[in-house]
Design an enzyme around this catalytic site. Structure first.
Site, mmCIF file in Angstrom:
data_model
loop_
_atom_site.group_PDB
_atom_site.id
_atom_site.type_symbol
_atom_site.label_atom_id
_atom_site.label_comp_id
_atom_site.label_asym_id
_atom_site.label_seq_id
_atom_site.Cartn_x
_atom_site.Cartn_y
_atom_site.Cartn_z
ATOM 1 N N CYS A 94 0.840 -1.201 0.000
ATOM 2 C CA CYS A 94 0.000 0.000 0.000
ATOM 3 C C CYS A 94 0.874 1.249 0.000
ATOM 4 O O CYS A 94 0.606 2.205 -0.737
ATOM 5 C CB CYS A 94 -0.918 -0.009 1.212
ATOM 6 S SG CYS A 94 -2.141 1.336 1.227
ATOM 7 N N CYS A 193 -5.779 -0.484 8.230
ATOM 8 C CA CYS A 193 -7.000 0.306 8.098
ATOM 9 C C CYS A 193 -8.218 -0.561 7.819
ATOM 10 O O CYS A 193 -9.333 -0.238 8.249
ATOM 11 C CB CYS A 193 -6.837 1.344 6.987
ATOM 12 S SG CYS A 193 -6.515 0.654 5.341
#
Length: 351
Positions: A94, A193
């Protein structure tokens, strides 16, 4: 005046990073990446807080919609990995493909700026002898995030600034409080997240992968219990097996093809070596001969001495001085020379 684009998540770390650079005289532009699909996902609160921080600091705030990029590179990547019986680590991927690269591209193409900054706890230095940028651990070892940044390229390191690398977490909150930032007392976010958004990794995976009952077996194939999907298990797991045994049992293998979870005693979840793929040599050029370094096989694991043997096709073999428990395919192995990140990659499945 030097211009810098600061990635703002809406948390205290990125907020403090923006405030520090603003106070140093930089022309700061706040940039928030919209990652999650669906109304009311976790990004919404972060975007609101990020916008408020920019208003407090008197700097512009921009939002870039990269939900499709996040879906392809992170969500699909995770679901595919778990369904294949590995435990993917999304954070390093990410950082490189969803955050840093798009931020640098946006800064250069839309804002005419060559510098980005984030609230990561890590440091960057330039080695004039090797002519390479080096990634270093942060001063605050409890918050150090260099493990998740091993995959950054030289171009991305050259464009990046980490204002918090020399600070303790307590200093960051103090700075945020001094600037009266809204996020000064905001609670810590979870490392992942998607877990924060869905409540747990299990809940996230259950949205994409249907239950699939199968057997929990020992190394000889004897059925000891039942499971509802190999994606709910990881190498080294002890809790949640639902099996009564005289000795503690651990997950030692995941057979996604035959839908079996394999368990055994702790020694069977211990290995002396492993291979690592998709290797990025971040601070040094790829060596042609074996090197010695300290290796972390998980974010919170203790660095341990090992020999790194370069192989072909961006792969290495790690040979540990002492056998390691729970070497998990899909997770990152990152190797260090003292504070310097030498390289890292993704642990391959065992044959």
């Amino acid at each position: 005046m030097k211009k810098v684009v600061v990635g703002l998540s809406g948390g205290v770390d990125s907020s403090a990073a923006a405030a520090i650079l603003h106070n140093q005289g930089y022309e700061v532009v706040g940039l928030t990446l919209w990652l999650m699909k669906g109304k009311g996902q976790c990004c919404s609160e972060g975007m609101i807080d990020a916008a408020y921080i920019c208003e407090q600091l008197g700097i512009p705030h921009q939002v870039v919609d990269i939900r499709e990029v996040f879906q392809t590179n992170i969500v699909d990547y995770l679901v595919s990995g778990y369904s294949a019986g590995i435990t993917p680590l999304p954070c390093s991927q990410c950082n490189k493909t969803v955050k840093f690269a798009p931020m640098v591209q946006y800064a250069r193409e839309q804002l005419g700026c060559d510098r980005i900054a984030t609230g990561h706890y890590a440091k960057i230095s330039y080695n004039s002898a090797s002519k390479r940028y080096e990634l270093l651990r942060a001063v605050d070892r409890n918050k150090d995030q260099s493990y998740f940044l091993y995959d950054l390229s030289q171009d991305l390191l050259a464009a990046s600034v980490f204002p918090l690398g020399d600070f303790q977490k307590a200093d960051t909150r103090r700075i945020a409080a001094e600037y009266n930032l809204k996020t000064a007392d905001k609670p810590e976010s979870q490392d992942l997240c998607l877990v924060e958004s869905n409540g747990s990794m299990r809940a996230f995976l259950d949205k994409y992968l249907a239950p699939k009952k199968g057997d929990i077996v020992d190394g000889d194939g004897k059925v000891l219990g039942q499971h509802d999907g190999v994606h709910h298990y990881t190498i080294g797991q002890r809790k949640g097996l639902g099996i009564a045994a005289a000795e503690p049992l651990y997950v030692i293998g995941l057979d996604a093809v035959n839908n079996k979870v394999i368990v055994g005693d702790r020694t069977l979840a211990t290995e002396s070596e492993c291979t690592v793929q998709r290797v990025n040599w971040v601070s040094i050029a790829e060596p042609s001969t074996p090197i010695r370094a300290e290796v972390q096989i998980r974010y919170r694991s203790k660095p341990v001495p090992a020999t790194i043997i370069p192989l072909e096709d961006y792969r290495v073999r790690l040979v540990f001085d002492e056998p390691q428990f729970s070497i998990t395919p899909g997770q990152a192995a990152v190797w260090y020379e003292k504070e310097k990140v030498l390289g890292g990659g993704i642990i391959e499945q065992f044959s």
